[in-house]
Design a protein around this motif. Structure first.
Motif, PDB file in Angstrom:
ATOM      1  N   ASP A 166     -16.936 -65.276 -13.938  1.00 54.02           N
ATOM      2  CA  ASP A 166     -16.497 -65.084 -12.543  1.00 54.02           C
ATOM      3  C   ASP A 166     -17.489 -65.707 -11.562  1.00 54.02           C
ATOM      4  O   ASP A 166     -17.089 -66.352 -10.581  1.00 54.02           O
ATOM      5  CB  ASP A 166     -16.340 -63.592 -12.239  1.00 54.02           C
ATOM      6  N   ARG A 167     -18.779 -65.516 -11.812  1.00 49.94           N
ATOM      7  CA  ARG A 167     -19.790 -66.085 -10.914  1.00 49.94           C
ATOM      8  C   ARG A 167     -19.747 -67.608 -10.929  1.00 49.94           C
ATOM      9  O   ARG A 167     -20.046 -68.246  -9.913  1.00 49.94           O
ATOM     10  CB  ARG A 167     -21.182 -65.608 -11.316  1.00 49.94           C
ATOM     11  N   ALA A 168     -19.373 -68.183 -12.082  1.00 48.50           N
ATOM     12  CA  ALA A 168     -19.313 -69.646 -12.197  1.00 48.50           C
ATOM     13  C   ALA A 168     -17.952 -70.212 -11.802  1.00 48.50           C
ATOM     14  O   ALA A 168     -17.778 -71.441 -11.761  1.00 48.50           O
ATOM     15  CB  ALA A 168     -19.642 -70.055 -13.636  1.00 48.50           C
ATOM     16  N   GLY A 169     -16.989 -69.334 -11.521  1.00 46.84           N
ATOM     17  CA  GLY A 169     -15.654 -69.790 -11.145  1.00 46.84           C
ATOM     18  C   GLY A 169     -14.888 -70.424 -12.282  1.00 46.84           C
ATOM     19  O   GLY A 169     -14.019 -71.284 -12.063  1.00 46.84           O
ATOM     20  N   VAL A 170     -15.163 -69.986 -13.512  1.00 47.37           N
ATOM     21  CA  VAL A 170     -14.494 -70.547 -14.690  1.00 47.37           C
ATOM     22  C   VAL A 170     -13.335 -69.640 -15.085  1.00 47.37           C
ATOM     23  O   VAL A 170     -13.534 -68.445 -15.324  1.00 47.37           O
ATOM     24  CB  VAL A 170     -15.479 -70.678 -15.864  1.00 47.37           C
ATOM     25  N   PRO A 171     -12.116 -70.171 -15.158  1.00 44.64           N
ATOM     26  CA  PRO A 171     -10.966 -69.326 -15.518  1.00 44.64           C
ATOM     27  C   PRO A 171     -11.033 -68.874 -16.974  1.00 44.64           C
ATOM     28  O   PRO A 171     -11.464 -69.617 -17.852  1.00 44.64           O
ATOM     29  CB  PRO A 171      -9.761 -70.234 -15.271  1.00 44.64           C
ATOM     30  N   TYR A 172     -10.576 -67.646 -17.211  1.00 48.51           N
ATOM     31  CA  TYR A 172     -10.641 -67.091 -18.561  1.00 48.51           C
ATOM     32  C   TYR A 172      -9.802 -67.901 -19.546  1.00 48.51           C
ATOM     33  O   TYR A 172     -10.213 -68.113 -20.698  1.00 48.51           O
ATOM     34  CB  TYR A 172     -10.152 -65.634 -18.562  1.00 48.51           C
ATOM     35  N   TRP A 173      -8.638 -68.336 -19.114  1.00 51.85           N
ATOM     36  CA  TRP A 173      -7.722 -68.988 -20.055  1.00 51.85           C
ATOM     37  C   TRP A 173      -8.249 -70.331 -20.551  1.00 51.85           C
ATOM     38  O   TRP A 173      -7.781 -70.839 -21.577  1.00 51.85           O
ATOM     39  CB  TRP A 173      -6.339 -69.163 -19.405  1.00 51.85           C
ATOM     40  N   ARG A 174      -9.237 -70.884 -19.875  1.00 52.47           N
ATOM     41  CA  ARG A 174      -9.814 -72.157 -20.322  1.00 52.47           C
ATOM     42  C   ARG A 174     -11.101 -71.958 -21.118  1.00 52.47           C
ATOM     43  O   ARG A 174     -11.772 -72.928 -21.448  1.00 52.47           O
ATOM     44  CB  ARG A 174     -10.113 -73.037 -19.105  1.00 52.47           C
ATOM     45  N   THR A 175     -11.435 -70.720 -21.415  1.00 53.77           N
ATOM     46  CA  THR A 175     -12.718 -70.423 -22.047  1.00 53.77           C
ATOM     47  C   THR A 175     -12.548 -70.099 -23.520  1.00 53.77           C
ATOM     48  O   THR A 175     -11.779 -69.203 -23.892  1.00 53.77           O
ATOM     49  CB  THR A 175     -13.398 -69.235 -21.339  1.00 53.77           C
ATOM     50  N   ARG A 176     -13.286 -70.839 -24.355  1.00 54.19           N
ATOM     51  CA  ARG A 176     -13.254 -70.632 -25.803  1.00 54.19           C
ATOM     52  C   ARG A 176     -14.533 -69.920 -26.240  1.00 54.19           C
ATOM     53  O   ARG A 176     -15.596 -70.115 -25.656  1.00 54.19           O
ATOM     54  CB  ARG A 176     -13.120 -71.976 -26.525  1.00 54.19           C
ATOM     55  N   VAL A 177     -14.389 -69.124 -27.304  1.00 59.66           N
ATOM     56  CA  VAL A 177     -15.479 -68.267 -27.749  1.00 59.66           C
ATOM     57  C   VAL A 177     -15.678 -68.410 -29.254  1.00 59.66           C
ATOM     58  O   VAL A 177     -14.709 -68.520 -30.018  1.00 59.66           O
ATOM     59  CB  VAL A 177     -15.189 -66.785 -27.424  1.00 59.66           C
ATOM     60  N   ALA A 178     -16.937 -68.390 -29.695  1.00 54.48           N
ATOM     61  CA  ALA A 178     -17.286 -68.303 -31.117  1.00 54.48           C
ATOM     62  C   ALA A 178     -18.166 -67.084 -31.311  1.00 54.48           C
ATOM     63  O   ALA A 178     -19.094 -66.850 -30.536  1.00 54.48           O
ATOM     64  CB  ALA A 178     -18.017 -69.568 -31.578  1.00 54.48           C
ATOM     65  N   VAL A 179     -17.851 -66.296 -32.341  1.00 55.39           N
ATOM     66  CA  VAL A 179     -18.541 -65.026 -32.574  1.00 55.39           C
ATOM     67  C   VAL A 179     -19.170 -65.026 -33.962  1.00 55.39           C
ATOM     68  O   VAL A 179     -18.498 -65.330 -34.947  1.00 55.39           O
ATOM     69  CB  VAL A 179     -17.556 -63.841 -32.457  1.00 55.39           C
ATOM     70  N   GLN A 180     -20.441 -64.686 -34.022  1.00 53.10           N
ATOM     71  CA  GLN A 180     -21.105 -64.484 -35.312  1.00 53.10           C
ATOM     72  C   GLN A 180     -21.143 -62.992 -35.596  1.00 53.10           C
ATOM     73  O   GLN A 180     -21.802 -62.229 -34.907  1.00 53.10           O
ATOM     74  CB  GLN A 180     -22.538 -65.021 -35.302  1.00 53.10           C
ATOM     75  N   GLY A 181     -20.431 -62.577 -36.629  1.00 48.78           N
ATOM     76  CA  GLY A 181     -20.389 -61.174 -36.993  1.00 48.78           C
ATOM     77  C   GLY A 181     -19.130 -60.508 -36.465  1.00 48.78           C
ATOM     78  O   GLY A 181     -18.878 -60.520 -35.263  1.00 48.78           O
ATOM     79  N   LEU A 182     -18.332 -59.952 -37.372  1.00 40.27           N
ATOM     80  CA  LEU A 182     -17.101 -59.291 -36.954  1.00 40.27           C
ATOM     81  C   LEU A 182     -17.161 -57.798 -37.320  1.00 40.27           C
ATOM     82  O   LEU A 182     -16.157 -57.190 -37.661  1.00 40.27           O
ATOM     83  CB  LEU A 182     -15.879 -59.953 -37.605  1.00 40.27           C
ATOM     84  N   GLY A 183     -18.377 -57.240 -37.235  1.00 40.94           N
ATOM     85  CA  GLY A 183     -18.552 -55.808 -37.441  1.00 40.94           C
ATOM     86  C   GLY A 183     -18.199 -55.048 -36.185  1.00 40.94           C
ATOM     87  O   GLY A 183     -17.376 -55.491 -35.380  1.00 40.94           O
ATOM     88  N   THR A 184     -18.834 -53.905 -35.990  1.00 38.22           N
ATOM     89  CA  THR A 184     -18.495 -53.043 -34.852  1.00 38.22           C
ATOM     90  C   THR A 184     -18.624 -53.781 -33.527  1.00 38.22           C
ATOM     91  O   THR A 184     -17.677 -53.846 -32.734  1.00 38.22           O
ATOM     92  CB  THR A 184     -19.397 -51.802 -34.849  1.00 38.22           C
ATOM     93  N   MET A 185     -19.785 -54.379 -33.264  1.00 41.91           N
ATOM     94  CA  MET A 185     -20.024 -55.013 -31.969  1.00 41.91           C
ATOM     95  C   MET A 185     -19.249 -56.316 -31.827  1.00 41.91           C
ATOM     96  O   MET A 185     -18.563 -56.545 -30.822  1.00 41.91           O
ATOM     97  CB  MET A 185     -21.516 -55.265 -31.775  1.00 41.91           C
TER      98      MET A 185
END
Length: 392
Positions: free
Chosen positions: A179-198
């Protein structure tokens, strides 16, 4: 860097394995910090985590709240939680640490240990609770304990509330940065290390906010899909350690080596598995704009310097993953009830305010978010000390 109040190493007489406890400081005679179990855990690692807990507690100080931040502490056991000897080792560790847990160390789940396992082992070790040291600070102990137990019994879409609160906090930190950077959520890609609880909860909240998770990594390797992974299906296919059954993969999903999540074409990386995951060498593979530290100390300081020099912002663990600890105390002290809607609303308000304050301070001071968070905590610690007595 101050010397911790208490630092000890314990050696198990059965296995010869070691466990550690570091109490960084006390507030009102009590400290807070989880217990982790992983092979290679060291006293230095636990000391760093304990210092981080002191800052996490201070960052959530609100003079109008019933929850009063505690001191920071941490426990660690050098053992693979999958080892057949792990549970017996945990019970013996808690038996050895019983005087500290009864008196001034409140603890709970962390890397390698779930809260139900900690609770079961604590009972076998003769403890009333892993957080019993805080009970004398409560106005209504029976009511507070009942409220926390009720909160742990709440499920959301078949998942315990306690397993979701931390990921909700991580997600809000990421969304605040976007939000602070003005980047829309739908254009944002994510990579996650670890699919445990957190990591699992973070992936779920970010996906539901409109972001696209394109890669997740577990102990078997990386699962990637540039069009987006079906996070709900992967979460349903996890085992107790966060490892995904590959039979759940869709035709467009591909398997890759474990370290490939670092180089994923994504705007946000979420290391949510182990400490020291990003070093001076592998940081070169990162093209993301933000790294949200869902795990404790996943980015080495030297690597963070190199990342900052090329415009990568590290959202620090002392801010990003602090919601789990804060939720415990908000619930126990009575700032929120045993209700998922109330919990998530409080987490979202608190984490957005804290992340925004941290990023604004970093911009004003011309420094990193980590340095800014440390500065904010340093400003608050004397205030807490003046109001509630000396820490050490």
């Amino acid at each position: 860097m101050t010397t911790p109040l208490l630092s000890l190493t314990w050696t198990d007489h059965v296995t010869g394995r070691q466990g550690f406890l570091v109490v960084d400081r006390l507030v009102r005679g009590v400290s807070s910090g989880g217990l982790r179990m992983r092979p290679g855990c060291t006293l230095d690692e636990v000391a760093g985590l304990a210092r981080g807990m002191s800052m996490k507690e201070a960052l959530h100080y609100d003079p109008e709240a019933r929850y009063v931040p505690l001191g920071g502490a941490k426990g660690g056991i050098d053992c693979d939680p999958r080892d057949p000897e792990a549970y017996g080792l945990l019970v013996r560790y808690l038996q050895a640490m019983r005087p500290y847990i009864e008196s001034f160390w409140t603890t709970g789940e962390d890397l390698g240990l779930s809260q139900d396992v900690v609770d079961r082992a604590a009972a076998e070790a003769g403890l009333v609770s892993s957080v019993q040291a805080v009970y004398p600070l409560l106005d209504d102990e029976a009511g507070a304990r009942r409220r926390l137990a009720d909160a742990f019994a709440v499920e959301v879409d078949g998942i315990g509330l306690d397993e979701l609160v931390g990921g909700c906090g991580v997600a809000e930190s990421v969304l605040t940065a976007l939000d602070r950077a003005g980047v829309p959520y739908w254009r944002t890609r994510v990579a996650v290390q670890g699919l445990g609880t957190m990591g699992g909860a973070t992936a779920r909240f970010l996906t539901r906010a409109g972001l696209t998770v394109v890669a997740v990594a577990d102990i078997k390797g990386t699962i990637a899909n540039p069009a987006g992974l079906d996070i709900e299906a992967l979460l349903a296919a996890r085992d107790a350690y966060g490892t995904v059954d590959r039979a759940a993969l869709r035709p467009g999903d591909r398997e890759a080596p474990g370290a490939d999540w670092l180089a994923a074409e994504a705007e946000v990386l979420v290391p949510a598995a182990v400490s020291y995951a990003i070093d001076t060498t592998n940081q070169e593979r990162i093209t993301a704009r933000w790294i949200a530290e869902a795990a404790n100390m996943p980015v080495l300081p030297e690597a963070e310097d190199l990342l900052a020099a090329r415009g990568v912002t590290v959202l620090p663990d002392v801010v990003v993953n602090s919601a789990t600890n804060a939720w415990w105390w908000w619930t126990l002290f009575g700032d929120i009830g045993a209700d998922d809607g109330e919990a998530f609303a409080h987490i979202r308000r608190s984490m957005r305010a804290l992340t925004d304050r941290t990023l604004a301070r970093a911009e004003a001071d011309g420094t990193t978010p980590r340095a800014a968070a440390h500065a904010i905590a340093a400003d608050r610690l004397p205030v807490i000390a003046e109001r509630f007595g000396r820490h050490r």
